[in-house]
Design a protein around this motif. Sequence first.
Motif, PDB file in Angstrom:
ATOM      1  N   PHE A 102      -2.845 -15.970   2.489  1.00 52.79           N
ATOM      2  CA  PHE A 102      -2.114 -16.720   1.466  1.00 52.79           C
ATOM      3  C   PHE A 102      -1.722 -15.852   0.272  1.00 52.79           C
ATOM      4  O   PHE A 102      -1.474 -16.351  -0.813  1.00 52.79           O
ATOM      5  N   GLU A 103      -1.672 -14.539   0.428  1.00 51.01           N
ATOM      6  CA  GLU A 103      -1.294 -13.644  -0.660  1.00 51.01           C
ATOM      7  C   GLU A 103      -0.098 -12.816  -0.214  1.00 51.01           C
ATOM      8  O   GLU A 103      -0.125 -12.190   0.853  1.00 51.01           O
ATOM      9  N   THR A 104       0.963 -12.788  -1.007  1.00 49.66           N
ATOM     10  CA  THR A 104       2.163 -12.029  -0.641  1.00 49.66           C
ATOM     11  C   THR A 104       2.646 -11.182  -1.809  1.00 49.66           C
ATOM     12  O   THR A 104       2.302 -11.426  -2.976  1.00 49.66           O
ATOM     13  N   LEU A 105       3.445 -10.191  -1.466  1.00 51.22           N
ATOM     14  CA  LEU A 105       4.123  -9.343  -2.440  1.00 51.22           C
ATOM     15  C   LEU A 105       5.623  -9.501  -2.250  1.00 51.22           C
ATOM     16  O   LEU A 105       6.095  -9.834  -1.166  1.00 51.22           O
ATOM     17  N   ALA A 106       6.368  -9.271  -3.296  1.00 46.38           N
ATOM     18  CA  ALA A 106       7.825  -9.291  -3.184  1.00 46.38           C
ATOM     19  C   ALA A 106       8.278  -8.129  -2.305  1.00 46.38           C
ATOM     20  O   ALA A 106       7.695  -7.042  -2.328  1.00 46.38           O
ATOM     21  N   SER A 107       9.313  -8.365  -1.519  1.00 49.64           N
ATOM     22  CA  SER A 107       9.826  -7.309  -0.640  1.00 49.64           C
ATOM     23  C   SER A 107      10.268  -6.081  -1.425  1.00 49.64           C
ATOM     24  O   SER A 107      10.240  -4.957  -0.913  1.00 49.64           O
ATOM     25  N   SER A 108      10.643  -6.279  -2.681  1.00 53.01           N
ATOM     26  CA  SER A 108      11.055  -5.146  -3.512  1.00 53.01           C
ATOM     27  C   SER A 108       9.907  -4.177  -3.782  1.00 53.01           C
ATOM     28  O   SER A 108      10.132  -3.026  -4.165  1.00 53.01           O
ATOM     29  N   THR A 109       8.663  -4.639  -3.562  1.00 53.90           N
ATOM     30  CA  THR A 109       7.511  -3.769  -3.765  1.00 53.90           C
ATOM     31  C   THR A 109       7.539  -2.587  -2.803  1.00 53.90           C
ATOM     32  O   THR A 109       7.071  -1.496  -3.124  1.00 53.90           O
ATOM     33  N   VAL A 110       8.115  -2.804  -1.617  1.00 58.09           N
ATOM     34  CA  VAL A 110       8.183  -1.720  -0.631  1.00 58.09           C
ATOM     35  C   VAL A 110       8.988  -0.550  -1.201  1.00 58.09           C
ATOM     36  O   VAL A 110       8.585   0.613  -1.095  1.00 58.09           O
ATOM     37  N   ALA A 111      10.129  -0.857  -1.809  1.00 54.84           N
ATOM     38  CA  ALA A 111      10.966   0.195  -2.399  1.00 54.84           C
ATOM     39  C   ALA A 111      10.250   0.857  -3.576  1.00 54.84           C
ATOM     40  O   ALA A 111      10.340   2.081  -3.761  1.00 54.84           O
ATOM     41  N   GLY A 114       7.731   3.239  -2.217  1.00 51.36           N
ATOM     42  CA  GLY A 114       8.385   4.399  -1.625  1.00 51.36           C
ATOM     43  C   GLY A 114       8.853   5.423  -2.641  1.00 51.36           C
ATOM     44  O   GLY A 114       9.020   6.598  -2.305  1.00 51.36           O
ATOM     45  N   LYS A 115       9.063   5.010  -3.893  1.00 50.37           N
ATOM     46  CA  LYS A 115       9.534   5.912  -4.942  1.00 50.37           C
ATOM     47  C   LYS A 115       8.406   6.664  -5.642  1.00 50.37           C
ATOM     48  O   LYS A 115       8.673   7.560  -6.452  1.00 50.37           O
ATOM     49  N   GLN A 116       7.170   6.305  -5.366  1.00 47.45           N
ATOM     50  CA  GLN A 116       6.052   6.942  -6.061  1.00 47.45           C
ATOM     51  C   GLN A 116       5.855   8.373  -5.579  1.00 47.45           C
ATOM     52  O   GLN A 116       6.148   8.714  -4.430  1.00 47.45           O
ATOM     53  N   ASP A 117       5.362   9.208  -6.484  1.00 49.34           N
ATOM     54  CA  ASP A 117       5.131  10.617  -6.160  1.00 49.34           C
ATOM     55  C   ASP A 117       4.112  10.739  -5.029  1.00 49.34           C
ATOM     56  O   ASP A 117       3.058  10.102  -5.050  1.00 49.34           O
ATOM     57  N   GLY A 118       4.442  11.557  -4.059  1.00 46.93           N
ATOM     58  CA  GLY A 118       3.519  11.810  -2.959  1.00 46.93           C
ATOM     59  C   GLY A 118       3.684  10.890  -1.778  1.00 46.93           C
ATOM     60  O   GLY A 118       3.057  11.106  -0.733  1.00 46.93           O
ATOM     61  N   VAL A 119       4.514   9.857  -1.900  1.00 50.06           N
ATOM     62  CA  VAL A 119       4.719   8.913  -0.804  1.00 50.06           C
ATOM     63  C   VAL A 119       5.811   9.453   0.116  1.00 50.06           C
ATOM     64  O   VAL A 119       6.933   9.721  -0.316  1.00 50.06           O
ATOM     65  N   GLN A 276       2.698   6.111   4.204  1.00 53.60           N
ATOM     66  CA  GLN A 276       2.381   7.440   4.736  1.00 53.60           C
ATOM     67  C   GLN A 276       2.587   8.453   3.628  1.00 53.60           C
ATOM     68  O   GLN A 276       3.645   8.505   3.002  1.00 53.60           O
ATOM     69  N   ALA A 277       1.557   9.250   3.358  1.00 54.81           N
ATOM     70  CA  ALA A 277       1.631  10.247   2.293  1.00 54.81           C
ATOM     71  C   ALA A 277       2.320  11.508   2.791  1.00 54.81           C
ATOM     72  O   ALA A 277       2.270  11.839   3.975  1.00 54.81           O
ATOM     73  N   LYS A 278       2.983  12.207   1.859  1.00 57.35           N
ATOM     74  CA  LYS A 278       3.623  13.475   2.223  1.00 57.35           C
ATOM     75  C   LYS A 278       2.594  14.519   2.607  1.00 57.35           C
ATOM     76  O   LYS A 278       2.811  15.325   3.500  1.00 57.35           O
ATOM     77  N   ASP A 279       1.460  14.511   1.911  1.00 55.45           N
ATOM     78  CA  ASP A 279       0.391  15.477   2.152  1.00 55.45           C
ATOM     79  C   ASP A 279      -0.908  14.706   2.368  1.00 55.45           C
ATOM     80  O   ASP A 279      -1.346  13.964   1.491  1.00 55.45           O
ATOM     81  N   SER A 280      -1.511  14.876   3.536  1.00 52.16           N
ATOM     82  CA  SER A 280      -2.740  14.134   3.839  1.00 52.16           C
ATOM     83  C   SER A 280      -3.895  14.529   2.925  1.00 52.16           C
ATOM     84  O   SER A 280      -4.886  13.808   2.836  1.00 52.16           O
ATOM     85  N   ILE A 290      -0.127   4.809  -7.204  1.00 46.97           N
ATOM     86  CA  ILE A 290       0.386   3.475  -6.862  1.00 46.97           C
ATOM     87  C   ILE A 290      -0.317   2.405  -7.675  1.00 46.97           C
ATOM     88  O   ILE A 290       0.324   1.499  -8.234  1.00 46.97           O
ATOM     89  N   GLN A 291      -1.635   2.493  -7.768  1.00 50.42           N
ATOM     90  CA  GLN A 291      -2.380   1.488  -8.526  1.00 50.42           C
ATOM     91  C   GLN A 291      -2.016   1.511 -10.009  1.00 50.42           C
ATOM     92  O   GLN A 291      -2.005   0.469 -10.670  1.00 50.42           O
ATOM     93  N   LYS A 292      -1.701   2.692 -10.515  1.00 48.17           N
ATOM     94  CA  LYS A 292      -1.358   2.817 -11.932  1.00 48.17           C
ATOM     95  C   LYS A 292       0.031   2.261 -12.221  1.00 48.17           C
ATOM     96  O   LYS A 292       0.238   1.567 -13.232  1.00 48.17           O
ATOM     97  N   ASN A 293       0.984   2.529 -11.338  1.00 50.43           N
ATOM     98  CA  ASN A 293       2.379   2.180 -11.614  1.00 50.43           C
ATOM     99  C   ASN A 293       2.802   0.814 -11.095  1.00 50.43           C
ATOM    100  O   ASN A 293       3.802   0.273 -11.547  1.00 50.43           O
ATOM    101  N   ILE A 294       2.071   0.252 -10.139  1.00 49.91           N
ATOM    102  CA  ILE A 294       2.427  -1.057  -9.586  1.00 49.91           C
ATOM    103  C   ILE A 294       1.248  -1.998  -9.796  1.00 49.91           C
ATOM    104  O   ILE A 294       0.257  -1.952  -9.064  1.00 49.91           O
TER     105      ILE A 294
END
Length: 487
Positions: A102-111, A114-119, A276-280, A290-294
Motif C-alpha cells: 500500500f505504499e507507492t512513489l510517483a513515476s517521476s521518482t524514477v527519473a 536516474g539523475k543522481q551522481d553514481g547511478v 544499478q550503480a556505475k561503480d559497484s 539518493i537518501q539525501k536528495n530524494i
Amino acid sequence: MFFTYLRRELRRRRKAALVVASGLALGIALVIVVNSVSSGMNRAQDKVLESLYGLGTDMTVTKAAAPPGEGETTRRPRFEFDAQDNDDTAEQARDLVMVQGFETLASSTVAQVGKQDGVGDAVGGLSVRVMKVNGQFRRGEAAPAQPRQGGPGGGTGGGAGEVQGGGAAFDVDSYTAYGTDVTQQDLGPLTSSKITSGRTFKATETNAKVVVLDSAYAKEKSLGVGKTLTISKTPYQVIGIATADSGDAAANVYLPLTQAQSLAGAKDKVTTVYVQAKDSQQIDAVKQTIQKNISGTTVTTSADLADTVSGSLSTASDLASGVGKWLSILVLVAAFLVAGLLTSSAVSRRVRDFGTLKALGWKSGRVTRQVAGEALANGLFGGALGIALGLAGAWLITTFSPTLTAQLGGGGGGAGGGGRMFGAAQAGQGGPGATSRALDIALTAPVSLTTIGLAVALAVAGGLVAGGFGGWRASRLRPADALRRVE
C-alpha cells in the motif's frame, strides 16, 4: 654442489622432511577449503539476492514506511457485490487488485533517481496482489407455518415459519503480479527468470494486454502460451512462460507497467525503483546521495538485504567467514612455528656436519643458504601436498553439495504460489500475506586461481620461516663445536 648436497640431505632425512611438509600441507589445505567454502557461501547468497532483487540490481528505492496507525483504514480489502434478487443461481465474481504494501512513489521518482551522481541506470516497477473471489449467495426459504391452538375462544391460527437454508459459498484465490517497464528490461525481478516458452515483452507493448507467467503458476492453473488469463474482467494473452533461475519466482504474473497501474488504480505510480550503480565499489555513497536528495524514500542495498537472510546459509556463512578463517590462520601459524622449530632442531643435530663444513672452508652464509634451501624445498613439497588435499576437499564438498536453507524475512507468499513482496517487504514494511520463505541452496566450493596463488605464497613463506630459524642457528655454529662432538 648446492643441489647435490640438498638432494642427499633431503633423502637422508626424509622422515623429518615429511613431518615438516605434512604440517605445512595441513595448514595450506585448510586455508584452501575455507576460502573455497567462503566463495561458495558468497555465490549462494548472491543467488538468494538475485531471486529477490533481479540480476544487475545494486539497490532498490521505496517509499519510506508510514508511522504506525497512519492510514490504516485505507489498507483493508473491500469487496462489493451487486444484488441479484431475481436469480439465486447467479455467480458473483470480483477481482481486487491491491498495491503490495500500500505504499507507492510517483513515476517521476524514477527519473530523479536516474539523475543522481553514481547511478548508472534506474527503472520503476509496480508490485500488486490480485485477490479473486467468486461464488454465489443462496436465498433461504421460509418453513411451512405450524398450526397452533387458539385462545379461550377455541380458535386456531397459523404461526409464521422460520427461514431455513440459504447462505453463501465463495472461493478465494490470491496471486502476485508485477508491472514491468517493457522498454527497460535489463533491471528488475523479471531478469532473475529465464523465458522457457514463448517470448518476453516487446518494447512496443507498453500498454498491451499481454502477460508472462511464472512456470510454477502456469502449471498450477493449466495455462500456456496462447491461453488467456482474465484479471478484473480484462482478458490478457499469455505470450511467455518464465522459470526462476533459483528459488521461487519474483511474481506469478508479469505484465506491462501501464496495465498494472490501471488495474490497481495507481496511475503514474510505482512501488519500487531498481537501481544499478556505475561503480559497484561506490554503492554506499550512491545510497547516501539518493537518501539525501530524494526525501520520503528508503534505499535498500544488497548488503542490507543480506542481513535479512537467516537460516543454515547464514549460520554456515558466519562460521566460514569467522570461525573457519581464524581456525585456518591459527593452524597455519602453528604449522609455520612447528616447521621452524623442527628445522632448528635438525640443525642442532647436525652440529658436527656444519662444523666440519666450516672447517673445510664453507662460509656462514653458504651454510645458511644450504639450510634455507632445504627448508624451502620442504615448504614447496608441503605446498604441493596441501594444494592437492585442498582441491580434494573442495571437490568433495562440490560433489556432495550439502543443502543449506536461506530463510527470507522479506518474502511474501500467497495462495497462488511463491510470490514476493518487492520494495515494501525489503524495506521492512508489511503487507497482506507477508510471510517468511525458505530457499534451499546447494553449496559449492569453487577454487579460484587467486586461492591457488595464495597457497603457493604460503608454501614459500612457510619454507622461508623454517629456513630463517634453521639458518640463523646454523650461522652461529663454530668449527670448534664439531671437534667436541667427534668421538
